[in-house]
Design an enzyme around this catalytic site. Structure first.
Site, PDB file in Angstrom:
ATOM      1  N   GLU A  11       0.862  -1.181   0.000  1.00 43.39           N
ATOM      2  CA  GLU A  11       0.000   0.000   0.000  1.00 43.39           C
ATOM      3  C   GLU A  11       0.900   1.233   0.000  1.00 43.39           C
ATOM      4  OE1 GLU A  11      -3.406  -0.332   2.430  1.00 43.39           O
ATOM      5  OE2 GLU A  11      -3.921   1.787   2.314  1.00 43.39           O
ATOM      6  N   ARG A  12       0.671   2.099  -0.967  1.00 43.99           N
ATOM      7  CA  ARG A  12       1.497   3.313  -1.120  1.00 43.99           C
ATOM      8  C   ARG A  12       2.976   2.969  -1.334  1.00 43.99           C
ATOM      9  NH1 ARG A  12      -3.023   5.606  -2.312  1.00 43.99           N
ATOM     10  NH2 ARG A  12      -4.499   5.628  -0.619  1.00 43.99           N
ATOM     11  N   ASN A  45      -3.254  -1.993   7.684  1.00 43.76           N
ATOM     12  CA  ASN A  45      -4.559  -2.486   7.236  1.00 43.76           C
ATOM     13  C   ASN A  45      -4.425  -4.003   7.111  1.00 43.76           C
ATOM     14  OD1 ASN A  45      -5.778   0.059   6.991  1.00 43.76           O
ATOM     15  ND2 ASN A  45      -4.910   0.361   4.952  1.00 43.76           N
ATOM     16  N   LYS A  70      -3.962  -0.417  13.981  1.00 44.24           N
ATOM     17  CA  LYS A  70      -4.801   0.632  13.397  1.00 44.24           C
ATOM     18  C   LYS A  70      -6.232   0.217  13.708  1.00 44.24           C
ATOM     19  CE  LYS A  70      -6.057   2.670   8.892  1.00 44.24           C
ATOM     20  NZ  LYS A  70      -5.673   2.819   7.480  1.00 44.24           N
ATOM     21  N   GLU A  84     -10.553   4.351   8.933  1.00 44.01           N
ATOM     22  CA  GLU A  84     -10.689   3.996   7.523  1.00 44.01           C
ATOM     23  C   GLU A  84     -11.214   2.568   7.352  1.00 44.01           C
ATOM     24  OE1 GLU A  84      -6.753   5.002   5.929  1.00 44.01           O
ATOM     25  OE2 GLU A  84      -7.439   7.073   5.632  1.00 44.01           O
ATOM     26  N   ARG A 136      -2.116   3.334  16.988  1.00 44.84           N
ATOM     27  CA  ARG A 136      -2.053   4.533  16.140  1.00 44.84           C
ATOM     28  C   ARG A 136      -3.178   5.538  16.460  1.00 44.84           C
ATOM     29  NH1 ARG A 136      -2.459   3.769  10.482  1.00 44.84           N
ATOM     30  NH2 ARG A 136      -0.766   5.123   9.858  1.00 44.84           N
ATOM     31  N   LYS A 179       0.930  10.534  13.780  1.00 42.33           N
ATOM     32  CA  LYS A 179       1.473  11.109  12.541  1.00 42.33           C
ATOM     33  C   LYS A 179       1.991  12.516  12.814  1.00 42.33           C
ATOM     34  CE  LYS A 179      -1.057   8.421   9.116  1.00 42.33           C
ATOM     35  NZ  LYS A 179      -1.766   8.344   7.840  1.00 42.33           N
ATOM     36  N   ASP A 200      -2.587  14.127   7.057  1.00 36.52           N
ATOM     37  CA  ASP A 200      -2.080  12.872   6.511  1.00 36.52           C
ATOM     38  C   ASP A 200      -0.882  13.106   5.583  1.00 36.52           C
ATOM     39  OD1 ASP A 200      -1.853  10.257   5.903  1.00 36.52           O
ATOM     40  OD2 ASP A 200      -3.665  10.098   4.694  1.00 36.52           O
ATOM     41  N   GLU A 216       4.038   9.143  -0.635  1.00 35.86           N
ATOM     42  CA  GLU A 216       2.642   9.099  -1.064  1.00 35.86           C
ATOM     43  C   GLU A 216       2.156  10.443  -1.610  1.00 35.86           C
ATOM     44  OE1 GLU A 216      -0.054   7.810   2.012  1.00 35.86           O
ATOM     45  OE2 GLU A 216      -1.821   8.108   0.762  1.00 35.86           O
ATOM     46  N   GLU A 257       6.849  21.571  -2.974  1.00 36.39           N
ATOM     47  CA  GLU A 257       5.769  22.345  -2.346  1.00 36.39           C
ATOM     48  C   GLU A 257       5.364  23.519  -3.244  1.00 36.39           C
ATOM     49  OE1 GLU A 257       6.950  24.579   1.135  1.00 36.39           O
ATOM     50  OE2 GLU A 257       4.917  24.481   1.941  1.00 36.39           O
TER      51      GLU A 257
HETATM   52  C1  GCV Z   1      -2.310   2.262   5.365  1.00 37.08           C
HETATM   53  C2  GCV Z   1      -3.620   7.250   4.349  1.00 37.08           C
HETATM   54  C3  GCV Z   1      -3.178   6.374   3.224  1.00 37.08           C
HETATM   55  C4  GCV Z   1      -3.608   4.941   3.448  1.00 37.08           C
HETATM   56  C5  GCV Z   1      -3.024   4.477   4.792  1.00 37.08           C
HETATM   57  C6  GCV Z   1      -3.535   5.413   5.874  1.00 37.08           C
HETATM   58  C7  GCV Z   1      -2.957   5.086   7.238  1.00 37.08           C
HETATM   59  O1  GCV Z   1      -4.995   7.368   4.372  1.00 37.08           O
HETATM   60  O2  GCV Z   1      -3.661   6.867   2.023  1.00 37.08           O
HETATM   61  O3  GCV Z   1      -3.118   4.171   2.393  1.00 37.08           O
HETATM   62  O4  GCV Z   1      -3.365   3.147   5.081  1.00 37.08           O
HETATM   63  O5  GCV Z   1      -3.164   6.724   5.566  1.00 37.08           O
HETATM   64  O6  GCV Z   1      -2.000   5.753   7.615  1.00 37.08           O
HETATM   65  O7  GCV Z   1      -3.452   4.198   7.896  1.00 37.08           O
END
Ligand code: GCV
Length: 646
Positions: free
Chosen positions: A128-129, A170, A250, A254, A287, A328, A333, A361, A479
């Site tokens: 992912e990413r 995830n 997590k 989401e 998280r 974070k 994000d 990302e 930026e």
């Molecule tokens: C792993 C953002 C990303 C998702 C990621 C999420 C997270 O939304 O786009 O791909 O999921 O952050 O940090 O859990």
């Protein structure tokens, strides 16, 4: 056999400058032995010259080291094998940088207890990413263990990483079952490889694993059966995987399951798991990326930026000592520019890890060069005013501010099974840089870049300076030609790549810039969503006011008319036009700088980087023209310099 490069571990030409008679390792443990092996494979140990001694010194802090040179011998003192290994790599790094033997001396103790990489690798092998190929841990539901596993450990420990979460937060499909056999036995093999390098392995878990496996009807953290299930599962996990650190979670984010489903708090969820891993010395890293991702864009009151703070500050002090909150760096994000989340400085009685993202990302997906250490430095140096002294983000995550042990720095990693690990060769500077910064937060972004270059390329000072210029100006260039003044999000939905000014505007994700014909930005002051008031007073006052708010974050905190005059004397709209033109010009310069290095770089690297820089140059023009034309059409205000808008 899969091919991969050795990156900065590749034999550096300076290693041949010295001869050593032998290496002696006193009371060597398994990690000290790795240190010895690493030195042997890099340096000339041919019976001539001085010796290298790895000695035990109980007075040196855990993971620290002390390097001394006596005559033509090098002594690396440490109280642990990890200290020896970090010390050995420091010796190699210093030699690679061209130091003379007598100049090689250093005393170091890592700034942060946990220095962690988070993989967002899925069990099917996708990442992912991920922008550097597929996973080197998983493929089609199977676990991969090969030469690359070990080389990865070598690579990351050489810059001081001591913890790795190998699967995506995830947690789906087979990954839900990683906490059971037969996966445990295979995962333990990875952890054994890591153990030789002093790296603890961690897994991400699925909060509703028992339900999804069909073993229980509920995942309620206060339910006796759920508690028992996790206790027996964790007993088995720690019994099978010897070098296991715990879990990353997590939850309620989401679409992932979590304690909210059962009317329980995140403290209740995290503590239940913490009790299950506690007997084995494990930790739960929980998280704080929790927000409503089903927001109605018509709802003007809800502000996603507040979410982590609102969810977690009421729970401060309620987590068990082996729970760590992972936060974070910003409240949204991983945008190219965000303020530091007010959770840092808001939480005072909870262990905290900061989560950065080195997979790019939102910062060009390794097709654009974007060296992130200047951004990370800004974040770590940010004064939170949570105390009179020792109040920066770096002080908090190091554990110094509140005298905490389980703290540190994590990054979502940028590695994959590409030959060069990070897709873009220059993105290796982010992997290297993040780890070095986590080890020593005092290092500057520039020092780190120079170190990396000395170990990666064979350039003279002037040539190295030109690459340094690319790296050091790349974040600000990115930026400048993307989203202005802290507004973020002007990307294509889902893949998060390329310009799309209204891409997230009328969607459910809580990410709105609200551009109209006369103004843009979100009022997050007390008159708006109140987000700015969540900071400690000095920062709250600074952000509350347009005049004192740092301009690079102006539109994050304020709704501002396009005709508003910035400190430069330019109007807001003119600033947007200018920065977009300047940013694209800068990207074009990167190509010119790189071309001058044609004869000084390995040709494959030269060509592949050039291709990406040329892509970046063109893509930055796409960004410039779409964003500027968007604002021109919204406002009807022409560029005072008369440049082409569409
Ligand atoms: C792993 C953002 C990303 C998702 C990621 C999420 C997270 O939304 O786009 O791909 O999921 O952050 O940090 O859990």
């Amino acid at each position: 056999m899969e091919r991969f490069e050795l990156l900065w571990l590749d034999k550096n030409k300076n290693y041949d400058k010295f001869n050593f008679a032998k290496i002696l390792c006193e009371e060597c443990d398994i990690v000290s032995k790795t240190a010895e092996k690493e030195l042997r494979s890099a340096l000339k140990i041919n019976g001539e010259g001085g010796s290298i001694f790895l000695i035990r010194n109980a007075a040196i802090a855990d993971e620290g080291y002390e390097i001394r040179v006596e005559g033509d011998s090098i002594i690396i003192g440490a109280s642990t094998g990890k200290g020896h290994l970090y010390g050995a790599h420091s010796v190699l790094r210093q030699i690679a940088q061209g130091k003379a033997l007598h100049e090689i001396a250093e005393k170091a103790v890592p700034s942060n207890p946990m220095r962690m990489l988070n993989h967002w690798d899925n069990s099917d092998g996708s990442i992912e990413r991920g922008y550097s190929g597929n996973s080197f841990f998983f493929k089609d539901g199977e676990i991969i263990i090969n030469e690359r596993t070990e080389h990865y450990a070598r690579l990351i420990v050489s810059v001081g990483i001591n913890a790795v979460v190998i699967n995506n937060v995830n947690v789906k499909k087979e990954a839900t079952y990683f906490i059971k056999q037969p996966y445990l036995s295979e995962l333990s093999q990875i952890s054994e490889i890591f153990e030789k390098y002093g790296i603890k392995m961690y897994l991400s878990l699925n909060f509703a694993a028992a339900v999804e496996m069909g073993e229980l009807q509920t995942a309620d953290p206060l339910d006796k059966n759920v508690i028992d299930w996790w206790q027996s599962t964790c007993k088995e996990v720690f019994a099978c995987i010897k070098n296991f650190g715990g879990f990353l979670v997590k939850a309620d984010s989401e679409g992932r399951p979590g304690p909210f489903t059962y009317g329980r708090t995140h403290a209740e969820g995290a503590n239940m798991l913490a009790q299950a891993v506690g007997p084995y010395g494990g930790v739960i890293i929980w998280r704080c990326f929790v927000y409503n991702c089903q927001q109605n864009w018509r709802d003007l009151k809800t502000d996603r930026a507040r979410s982590a703070y609102d969810n977690f500050t009421p729970l401060d002090g309620k987590f068990l000592p082996n729970v760590i909150l992972q936060i974070k760096n910003g409240p949204m994000d991983f945008q190219v520019r965000e303020p530091v989340t007010p959770l840092f400085g808001g939480l005072k009685s909870t262990n905290q890890i900061i989560e950065f993202q080195i997979t790019q990302e939102y910062t060009g997906q390794q097709r654009h060069v974007c060296y992130l250490m200047p951004m990370f430095k800004n974040v770590l140096d940010f004064k939170t005013y949570c105390k009179e002294q020792n109040d920066t983000v770096a002080d908090i995550v190091s554990g110094n501010a509140f005298n905490q042990r389980h703290c540190g720095i994590a990054a979502v990693t940028n590695t994959g099974n590409d030959t060069n690990w990070t897709g873009h060769h220059l993105a290796a500077a982010n992997l290297y840089g993040f780890a070095r910064l986590a080890f020593n937060t005092q290092l500057s972004a520039e020092e780190i870049a120079l170190e990396w270059m000395a170990q990666t390329y064979d350039l003279n000072a002037e040539q190295a300076k030109s690459v340094l210029d690319i790296l050091m100006s790349s974040w600000q260039a990115y930026e400048a030609y993307t989203s202005p003044l802290g507004i973020g999000w002007m990307v294509n939905p889902n893949n998060h790549f390329g310009p799309n000014p209204d891409g997230y505007e009328y969607d459910r994700w809580g990410t709105y810039h609200k551009a109209s014909h006369d103004a843009i930005g979100v009022d997050r002051t007390i008159n708006g969503t109140g987000y700015a008031t969540l900071y400690n007073q000095t920062n709250a006052d600074m952000y509350a006011n347009r005049e004192t708010c740092p301009e690079e974050l102006l539109l994050f905190f304020h709704r501002v008319e396009y005709t508003y005059k910035l400190k430069s004397g330019k109007t807001l709209i003119q600033h947007i036009y200018d920065t977009h033109f300047e940013g694209a010009e800068k990207a074009a310069k990167f190509v010119e700088i790189w071309k001058k290095l044609k004869n000084n770089l390995p040709q494959t690297q030269y060509k592949t980087v050039l291709e990406r820089l040329e892509f970046q140059k063109n893509h930055s023009c796409e960004w410039r023209d779409i964003i500027n034309s968007y604002f021109f059409r919204k406002t009807g205000i022409i560029d005072e310099k008369g440049r082409q808008l569409y």
